[in-house]
Structures are given as C-alpha cells and as structure tokens.
Design an enzyme around this catalytic site. Structure first.
Site, PDB file in Angstrom:
ATOM      1  N   LYS A   1     -11.096  13.202  14.465  1.00  0.00           N
ATOM      2  CA  LYS A   1     -10.608  14.132  15.455  1.00  0.00           C
ATOM      3  C   LYS A   1     -10.480  15.409  15.497  1.00  0.00           C
ATOM      4  O   LYS A   1      -9.611  16.373  15.739  1.00  0.00           O
ATOM      5  CB  LYS A   1      -8.993  13.884  15.362  1.00  0.00           C
TER       6      LYS A   1
ATOM      7  N   ASP B   1       3.299   9.773  13.803  1.00  0.00           N
ATOM      8  CA  ASP B   1       1.898  10.169  13.876  1.00  0.00           C
ATOM      9  C   ASP B   1       2.133  11.211  14.198  1.00  0.00           C
ATOM     10  O   ASP B   1       1.467  11.553  14.908  1.00  0.00           O
ATOM     11  CB  ASP B   1       1.775   8.771  15.148  1.00  0.00           C
TER      12      ASP B   1
ATOM     13  N   HIS C   1       1.107   4.587  20.478  1.00  0.00           N
ATOM     14  CA  HIS C   1      -0.217   4.432  20.813  1.00  0.00           C
ATOM     15  C   HIS C   1      -0.400   2.622  19.590  1.00  0.00           C
ATOM     16  O   HIS C   1       0.857   2.675  19.010  1.00  0.00           O
ATOM     17  CB  HIS C   1      -1.063   5.138  19.523  1.00  0.00           C
TER      18      HIS C   1
ATOM     19  N   GLN D   1      -3.394  13.220  16.798  1.00  0.00           N
ATOM     20  CA  GLN D   1      -3.338  13.962  17.970  1.00  0.00           C
ATOM     21  C   GLN D   1      -2.974  15.429  17.732  1.00  0.00           C
ATOM     22  O   GLN D   1      -2.804  16.414  19.249  1.00  0.00           O
ATOM     23  CB  GLN D   1      -2.817  13.572  19.411  1.00  0.00           C
TER      24      GLN D   1
ATOM     25  N   CYS E   1      -5.320   2.121  23.840  1.00  0.00           N
ATOM     26  CA  CYS E   1      -4.471   1.381  23.387  1.00  0.00           C
ATOM     27  C   CYS E   1      -3.608   1.934  23.399  1.00  0.00           C
ATOM     28  O   CYS E   1      -1.905   2.489  22.258  1.00  0.00           O
ATOM     29  CB  CYS E   1      -4.861   2.137  21.456  1.00  0.00           C
TER      30      CYS E   1
END
Length: 407
Positions: free
Chosen positions: A225, A199, A122, A202, A365
């Site tokens: 999220k 990261d 991302h 997700q 992104c």
C-alpha cells in the site's frame, strides 16, 4: 499541487490503456502502483544478491543478509521506532495483527477481560479479536461514531475500564478516510493499564507516522500500500514487550538451541521470523521508502487533502450521489466512499471501468461499518501521489454517464 505529470512518468503501469482509455487509478486503498525504481530493485536483488539470509558465510548470503537488515533499519527510521529489534517483517498487516492475537492475546487476555474495537475497523482487526474473545471468554466492546462520522471519543472513554486489556484501532479508515487520534487514544488506554494495537495500513503510505510520539504497544502496516511489493508487511512491538510476546511460528533461524525435549529462542527480532523470510520484499521496500521520502510524506498528505476537498465538492454537487464520512478534509485521508441513487455499487464500478477508471466496490472488508451506515456496499475512490484534479473530473463525468445509463 505536486508535479503529477512528472511523477506518473516513473510508473510504467500508466502506459496501460484499459479499454483503450487513459488509466485513472483510484483504488489506492486496496494497493498502490509501483515506480520503476521499485520494479528494478526486485530485479537487482535476484540478479546480484539472491541467497538465504544468516545461514551461510558465502558472499551472496552476506550481501543478502546485509540487505535484509538494511531494510529493517530503514523501516525503523521511517516510522521513528526506538530500536531495530522492534521491527518484525511479516507478509502483511493481516498477518501482523493475527501475530499479536495468537501470541500476546492468547497469553495475556483472560476470562472476563475486555477488548475495545471501533465499528469502523477492517475485518483484519476484528476477526482475530473475535477468535481471542471466544477462546478466552473475553468480551468485545465497540466504539461508535459521532454525528460527523468521526470516532466518538466520549463513547471511547465510557467504554474504558480496568477490565479492558487491549484497544485495537485503525489509524485511518479504509472506508471513511477518518484519521483517528491514536496518540490520545493510547494515553487514555494506558491510564487503565490497557495495551494498544494500531492498524496503520492506510496511514503509513500517506502521512508521517511517529511511533515514539504515538507510544502505542503494537503497530502494523503493509508494503504494497506504500509503493512496495506484495507479500511484505511490518509489525512493530514496543521494546518493553518483546520478552512478553512468544514466537508466532517456530522452525528454522528463530532458535538459539534445540534439544530433543525443548528449545531456546534467538533474541528479537529473529525469534519472531521463523523460516526463510521475504528477503527480496524487504529489500525492495527500501526503494519504496526512498521514493516516498524523496517526494515527502508531508507533501503527499497536503496533496491528497487538496484532492479530497476538490473531490468532495465535485461529487457532492451531483444530487443523485450520496457520500459517506465527514464533509470536510480535516483529519481525513484521501478516500471518498459513495453510492449512486438506484444503482448497485458493482454496476457503478463496472461502468467506470469501461471509462478506464479503477475504483473499489463492495463492503471493503468492513461489514459492521456498512450495517452501521445502513448500506450493503459503497463505491470507493482513493487517491495517491500520482492522482490529480483531472482524475477526479474524469470520475465525475463518468458518474454522469452512470446516471444517464440507468436513467
């Protein structure tokens, strides 16, 4: 399959009828909807305990401070971190990654050093490192995908050397859904003395994450999220690095003593949380985690795997639709990116919206990944615990209408 009909009853948003149609929400990789318990928790905070934290001995401030620290403890246990001191509240994943780039990165990365990223990152996990590399004279190196659209571990090992100071990698791709072997990546990186930032935007909402097992140095994710509110994020800093990371912002509450010429800082995590934090966001995050744990992260992951298998079968059966990513659900989250032959992704998304179906269209992104795939953009359908086979059937039928509309 989970009892999706019963779960949807917990989410007021599903009473909304876009264009008079049933809401089919398939944009969960962008943000998730909120259950009634989360919405009520926000009201509860402002009705019963609103005050600034740490600063005052009065009743409301004590309640607010206790709620804020309860949230920190809740997050620590949720991701199996070793200590509460390692859990820092931020606004979102983007801020968490920038935090490390501007503090640890600018302090420890020198001229000639290397930073390893993946082509599927991302932008939030690319731009901060571009800034560090430019400022410090370091070099960025990218790991590419194999023929099955998964991260090439062979390429990763070839990119590693003693010059690499940081590996920044997503746990799960927001475009392809691939789940990267972050535990193995961390083991390899540490052999070369490199730090690892993961990261987890997700992954945390969809699968059980164990930071002790992953053993990475930094980990970032967002509340919105995972059924929580916008404006609250989490940064994990490994215990042995807390003293190596300087404060990102400076001001109220993060100090020990302030003199005219210099200041000393409070111990972690307070030294990393200058100013009034998002106390209500942290408090509401407790309810979001409670909801996810009540359903079970393992159950959510298995549910989405079934949706993914079903979705891939149905969508790939349309000869005019091309999907991107592995053709199976192994080590893959509930995300399907695709294009309809001869139709721009934005047009596809607009027509789907007329049918009450919410998807994302664009480059997500991830422009370097789009160029790598040879496309300017895709349509993305992403699943969560309140989706079922009927939602996928509705998507497929709407794609048939897209084909018919554009002949």
């Amino acid at each position: 399959m989970m009892d999706v009909k019963k779960i949807r009853e917990d989410f007021p948003i599903f009473n909304v009828k876009p264009h008079g149609k049933r809401l089919v929400y398939l944009d969960n990789a962008a943000t998730t909807q909120k259950p009634e318990s989360v919405i009520k928790a926000m009201e509860e905070y402002y009705e019963k305990m609103n005050a600034n934290v740490y600063r005052s001995p009065h009743y409301l401030s004590v309640l607010s401070t206790e709620a804020y620290e309860k949230a920190r403890d809740k997050v620590k246990k949720f991701v199996n971190a070793k200590s509460e001191e390692s859990i820092i509240f931020t606004r979102n994943t983007t801020e968490s990654i920038n935090f490390i780039a501007y503090t640890w990165g600018m302090k420890h990365i020198k001229e000639g050093d290397e930073i390893v990223l993946t082509i599927a990152e991302h932008h939030s996990n690319i731009l901060p490192w571009q800034m560090v590399a430019e400022a410090k004279g370091a070099k960025l190196k990218y790991v590419y995908l194999d023929e099955n659209f998964r991260l090439s571990m062979k390429d990763f090992e070839e990119k590693m050397s003693d010059r690499v100071k940081l590996v920044a990698v997503q746990h799960m791709s927001n475009v392809l859904g691939i789940i990267n072997p972050v535990e193995e990546i961390t083991q390899i990186a540490h052999k070369y003395g490199a730090k690892v930032l993961v990261d987890g935007a997700q992954s945390v909402p969809h699968m059980k994450v164990d930071l002790k097992k992953i053993n990475c140095d930094f980990f970032a994710f967002s509340g919105h999220k995972m059924l929580g509110p916008m404006g609250i994020g989490v940064l994990y800093i490994k215990e042995d690095l807390l003293d190596e990371v300087p404060p990102f912002l400076r001001g109220g509450e993060m100090i020990d003593e302030v003199y005219e010429e210099y200041s000393t800082f409070a111990p972690p995590p307070l030294k990393f949380e200058a100013g009034t934090p998002n106390v209500e966001g942290a408090y509401v995050l407790i309810s979001a985690i409670d909801y996810l744990e009540r359903i079970g992260l393992e159950n959510i992951y298995e549910h989405e795997a079934k949706l993914l298998e079903y979705g891939l079968e149905k969508i790939n059966a349309l000869e005019y639709v091309k999907t991107y990513g592995p053709m199976d659900s192994k080590d893959r989250g509930g995300i399907i990116s695709f294009n309809v032959e001869g139709v721009h992704p934005h047009d596809v998304a607009t027509i789907l919206d007329e049918e009450g179906i919410a998807v994302r269209s664009g480059h997500h992104c991830c422009q370097p990944l789009m160029r790598y795939l040879g496309v300017p953009a895709t349509v993305r359908a992403s699943f969560y615990l309140y989706n079922d086979f009927d939602d996928i059937d509705a998507l497929v039928e709407a794609l048939k209408k897209v084909r018919k509309w554009f002949k």
